[in-house]
Design an enzyme around this catalytic site. Structure first.
Site, PDB file in Angstrom:
ATOM      1  N   LYS A  92       0.852  -1.192   0.000  1.00 13.68           N
ATOM      2  CA  LYS A  92       0.000   0.000   0.000  1.00 13.68           C
ATOM      3  C   LYS A  92       0.887   1.241   0.000  1.00 13.68           C
ATOM      4  O   LYS A  92       1.909   1.285   0.707  1.00 13.68           O
ATOM      5  CB  LYS A  92      -0.916  -0.006   1.230  1.00 13.68           C
ATOM      6  N   SER A 122      -9.724   2.594   2.839  1.00 14.42           N
ATOM      7  CA  SER A 122      -8.804   3.252   1.925  1.00 14.42           C
ATOM      8  C   SER A 122      -7.917   2.292   1.139  1.00 14.42           C
ATOM      9  O   SER A 122      -7.402   2.631   0.097  1.00 14.42           O
ATOM     10  CB  SER A 122      -7.900   4.191   2.715  1.00 14.42           C
ATOM     11  N   SER A 135      -9.816   0.166   6.982  1.00 14.89           N
ATOM     12  CA  SER A 135      -9.213   0.279   5.649  1.00 14.89           C
ATOM     13  C   SER A 135      -8.608  -1.015   5.104  1.00 14.89           C
ATOM     14  O   SER A 135      -8.273  -1.097   3.928  1.00 14.89           O
ATOM     15  CB  SER A 135      -8.138   1.365   5.637  1.00 14.89           C
TER      16      SER A 135
END
EC number: 6.3.5.7
Lengths: 499, 509
Positions: free
Chosen positions: B81, B156, B180
């Site tokens: 990420k 996210s 997330s």
């Protein structure tokens, strides 16, 4: 900037009572910074003592320096404070380019040390107990250098450079409660308080405490209230008061300035003021109100600091003697008169004198050098005496005088060389060839030459006019370019007369 | 093996084949890079592809060939990420303000992954600074859900979840501040774990809300997540909030759980406040079915009242913006990242303001303003202070619940994936997506989302969440793997086998 009008100091004190408060920042001399493993040392090339943490790089996290915590606890104890079982860091949020994260990690409502008292003794013998509100840990900011302007200040600068070497250097901020009742002693109290803090952190070995380097920084809060009034007046916070002498002068100046304004029906603006060493004045800085909003909140990246009772007691047991007690003891040990000791204290040079005695000098020699020639040069150069020469070098200088290698006059020249960075006193003696000519042969030749030029002198001496020798001694000293021991020359001249 | 075969293998199976020499890391890496090349123009899970992936894979193969003892995941591809900083790829956290920024150091989890021989494939898309539940707040365009390209992949960490779901990588790293990792897992039919706060180092994770952020694994199976958590977890002296604990193997816990033995006598709490109104019918239906499965295996289902969960979202949206407003202050153009100088120059304040104006997206600005307000003098007690009190009450609700049950269960999110753009103009609707996941972050406890079937009404994946007391991550892996085995038995294979085919250059819908 128009010169502020001042009221006469004595008159100001007749009308008003000064109330003082000090915030002293002490840079700790830990090996690494407060929250990172970056080296904590002075004088490195700009932006070299850095880790991602010092620059606030994305993803970086602070980690508390254990040594800094121990130092802070020791200082808290020396200030007579209670040590919090649990204290916490908080973020103080504001934007400034010397702040890598745009927040400073400090302590807010839970400082590590609180409620203490520091005893100081003035030259008059008056003892004052300065109440301490708190001492808390925080990190220093980076250093800004403003370029392109004439003043070195941000106003008028074309651009500014930031050195983050100082960013994250561990600080302890010591905050006093309002100090009342000092009256005409207020300036001296300021000076003596900061001096005591300085001696304290040096004794603890936790700070280099060089004010000229910013290791110890003082903000002086001063307010006046009309005699008989309970409510405190509006205060100003004078920043950048970075020598003991300046603390004294700034307090005096602010009292006189505020008294003039108040007595003319004006009011004091709550603001920060900048101290100007050169002019001995303060000038208005940022207006400051209690509503300044730093949006403090507990630092979520750090755990509370919870020292064990055992650690606290361990550190308490290691505390050195309190400075004021030490002063009393030293005065006795050194056999100084009140005046001599006050002389040292007033010049803020006790630590240096003490270190010089420890390095082998006699107390009188140490006192004489520090409060005499060194203080004089410091005054001329406008710097702290401590920045000029080390205690070891002063002791070495005194030793050379004691050994007869140097006369006082020559020793002053050697000191000048040491201050100029030419090395130790011995190195300066060697390099400049300043040692006393102790070879009687060379002196006798010079004396004979002088006597030949002034044939009547010997007669006069034999007639009992011993002072006539002065002219010959003068001529010999001149011929030897001062590198002779005048006392020895005198002896030799008198011997010739009796021969 | 074909590219399709290789990209559909679990990390555990890949690990075995790599160890036996049946496949090489170079082949495996190449297969995944090809897959990315084929489908990522549609999915947009990646922001950056590692140009050196092949080289890294080759070095792992060489080390293995030389007889070096390698960890179980050596040679297995990994997506990272973009919130995690990397020295060899830009780290933007989905923001323009960090476009192209190269970190001089690796996040601890990245360093540990490299040391374990995982092969970083690239950096995955995310909502800017991890603020969002759909990746639509990425400054670099949204990620699409591989199950339906017109829908959001969650957020996210939508990029990491979508990359796993689209077979672009078997494993990905995510970060979970309020869901997330788990909510994207829910909407993409994958597994996501938020470990105990402090189990995994946050050093090098670009901070959103420091007291809530936690890095964790994304995968297609519970065992795979466990293998990755074993690599990244453990104390880190760079992170003061990282726990000094020694952790049991999560992979071992998952293997133990898969035997099904762990369910007998297991007390499963169902939180009253995490169901009912606002929950999609199919989500609730699959959740209820899974509870029945667990019960059939000897688990005891207990209803739990957690009265303060009602205030969790409100508290979260005060604490998070408050911390974020401070964490994001460092993005000021002075030391790194974007710098915008206003026309005609200006003071440093003007440059900072112009940079932040241009560099931050609307959601980031919204939260900075909210957080700044919540911390302001005169409002602090009412907002931040009250929120912290709610947080304590929620922690007490959990403590009380865990005195009665071993794990708590809930749907991982209230609905299946919504359509891109559907909630973009309605922040409140977007925020409510995380109602199920937020409590775990507020309490610092671990949570896992496991695929739980497809909602009958739209055919989209749903997940089930389990939560355990702090430090009991292994319990989650046991229970998660046990349920996974049960549902996969019913389905005749993993949920992803039912996923529609993504074709090169075009999606299914």
């Amino acid at each position: 900037m128009a010169k502020a009008k001042l009221m006469d100091f004595d008159k100001a004190l007749e009308l008003y009572e000064p109330v003082l408060g000090f915030e002293v920042h002490v840079e700790l001399n830990t090996e690494t910074k407060m929250f990172s493993a970056a080296p904590n040392n002075f004088g490195a090339a700009p932006n070299t003592n850095l880790t991602p943490v010092c620059l606030g790089l994305p993803g970086s996290l602070p980690v508390v320096n254990e040594q800094a915590v121990r130092y802070s606890i020791s200082l808290g104890l020396a200030l007579g404070c209670s040590i919090a079982e649990s204290s916490r860091f908080a973020r103080k949020n504001y934007f400034y380019p010397d702040m890598a994260k745009n927040y400073q990690i400090s302590q807010y409502d839970e400082p590590i040390a609180y409620e203490g008292e520091v005893e100081i003794e003035l030259a008059s013998g008056r003892v004052i107990h300065v109440p301490i509100e708190r001492a808390h840990m925080e990190e220093d900011a980076g250093k800004l250098t403003h370029m392109g302007g004439s003043t070195g200040r941000i106003q008028g600068a074309e651009y500014s450079m930031v050195d983050y070497n100082r960013a994250g250097v561990p600080l302890v901020e010591i905050v006093t409660k309002p100090i009342v009742g000092t009256n005409e002693d207020a300036p001296e109290v300021g000076r003596q308080y900061v001096s005591i803090i300085r001696d304290m952190v040096i004794d603890l070995g936790i700070s280099d405490a060089k004010m000229e380097r910013g290791n110890l920084r003082c903000d002086a809060n001063i307010s006046l209230r009309p005699r008989g009034q309970e409510k405190l007046g509006t205060r100003t916070e004078t920043k950048n008061v970075n020598s003991l002498r300046s603390v004294e002068r700034a307090v005096r100046y602010e009292i006189q300035r505020q008294a003039y304004i108040l007595s003319n029906g004006g009011s004091i603006t709550q603001e920060t003021r900048h101290w100007h060493e050169d002019t001995g004045e303060t000038s208005a800085g940022r207006p400051k109100s209690d509503a300044d909003d730093y949006r403090y909140f507990p630092e979520p990246d750090l755990l509370p600091v919870q020292p064990t009772a055992q650690l606290i007691e361990e550190l308490r047991a290691q505390l050195p003697e309190a400075p004021t007690l030490r002063y009393r003891r030293l005065k006795g040990e050194w056999g100084f008169t009140d005046l001599e000791f006050q002389d040292i204290q007033n010049s803020g040079l006790l630590t240096e004198v003490s270190a010089t005695v420890a390095a082998g000098a006699s107390p009188q020699a140490a006192r004489k050098w520090w409060t005499g020639e060194i203080a004089r040069v410091a005054n001329v150069q406008g710097v702290e005496a401590t920045s000029l020469v080390s205690a070891e070098n002063v002791a070495a200088l005194a030793a050379l005088v004691d050994a007869g290698t140097l006369t006082d006059k020559l020793a002053r020249q050697v000191l000048e060389g040491v201050i100029a960075g030419e090395g130790t006193p011995q190195q300066v003696v060697d390099a400049r060839g300043l040692a006393v000519v102790s070879d009687d042969g060379a002196l006798i030749i010079a004396i004979d030459e002088a006597l030949a030029a002034q044939p009547d002198v010997l007669e006069k001496i034999r007639d009992g006019k011993v002072q006539a020798a002065g002219a010959v001694i003068g001529a010999v000293m001149k011929a030897m370019r001062g590198q002779a021991d005048a006392a020895r020359v005198r002896e030799l001249v008198l011997e010739r007369a009796q021969a | 093996m074909t590219q399709t075969d290789l990209t559909r293998l679990s990390a555990a199976d890949l690990s075995a084949k790599l160890a036996s020499g049946e496949v090489s890391s170079v082949e495996t890496t190449a297969a995944h890079l090809e897959r990315i090349a084929e489908v990522d123009s549609e999915v947009h899970a990646f922001l950056h592809i590692n140009a050196r992936a092949h080289e890294v894979a080759a070095s792992i193969d060489a080390r293995r060939a030389a007889g070096e003892e390698l960890g179980p995941l050596a040679g297995v591809p990994l997506a990272i990420k973009d919130v995690l900083v990397t020295t060899d790829m830009p780290s933007t956290s989905g923001s323009k303000i960090l476009e192209g920024w190269m970190s001089p150091y690796d996040a601890t989890v990245v360093a540990r992954s490299r040391a374990a021989g995982l092969v970083p494939l690239g950096k995955t898309n995310m909502d800017e600074f991890a603020m969002g539940s759909s990746t639509e707040h990425s400054a670099y365009g949204p990620t699409h859900n591989p199950w339906d390209l017109t829908r959001i992949p969650g957020g996210s960490g939508g990029g990491s979840a979508a990359a796993v779901a689209a077979f672009e990588t078997p494993l990905a790293l995510g970060s979970d501040t309020g869901g997330s990792i788990r909510q994207p897992a829910h909407v993409t039919g994958t597994v996501g774990v938020k470990p105990t706060y402090g189990a995994v180092s946050r050093y090098g994770a670009i901070a959103l809300a420091s007291s809530l952020d936690q890095v964790g694994p994304c995968s297609r199976s519970v065992l795979d997540a466990g293998l990755l958590q074993d690599v990244i977890a453990g104390h880190d002296h760079h992170d003061s909030t990282s726990l000094p604990d020694a952790w049991p193997s999560m992979a071992a816990a998952a293997r133990e759980g898969a035997t099904g033995q762990v369910l007998k006598g297991l007390r499963v709490g169902v939180v009253k406040q995490l169901q009912g109104e606002g929950f999609q019918t199919g989500v609730t239906q699959r959740f209820t079915e899974s509870l029945a499965l667990l019960e059939a295996q000897g688990a005891e289902i207990v209803e739990i009242d957690a009265p303060h969960f009602e205030y969790a979202v409100a508290a979260y949206y005060l604490i998070l913006p408050a911390e974020a407003s401070s964490n994001l202050a460092k993005f000021d153009s002075v030391r790194f990242g974007l710098r915008v100088t206003p026309e005609g120059g200006g003071t440093v304040d003007h440059v900072m303001a112009a940079t932040r104006e241009a560099g931050f997206g609307p959601e980031v600005k919204r939260r900075i303003i909210l957080g700044t307000y919540a911390l302001s003098a005169g409002y602090y007690d009412a907002y931040y202070g009250s929120a912290q009190k709610v947080r304590t009450l929620i922690q007490r609700d959990f403590a009380s619940a865990f005195s009665r049950v071993d794990v708590l269960a809930s749907p991982s999110a209230p609905t299946t994936a919504f359509r891109l753009g559907e909630k973009l103009e309605d922040p409140m609707a977007m925020y409510l997506n995380d109602v199920t996941t937020i409590p775990a972050n507020l309490a610092g406890i671990p949570g896992i989302s496991v695929p739980n079937g497809l909602a009958p009404e739209d055919g989209l994946p749903v997940g089930i969440q389990f939560m355990a007391p702090a430090r009991e991550d292994a319990r989650l892996y046991r229970v998660g793997a046990a349920l996974e085995a049960l549902v996969e038995d019913q389905w005749g294979g993993p949920l992803w086998a039912q996923a529609p085919e993504l074709r090169a250059g075009k999606g299914v819908n």
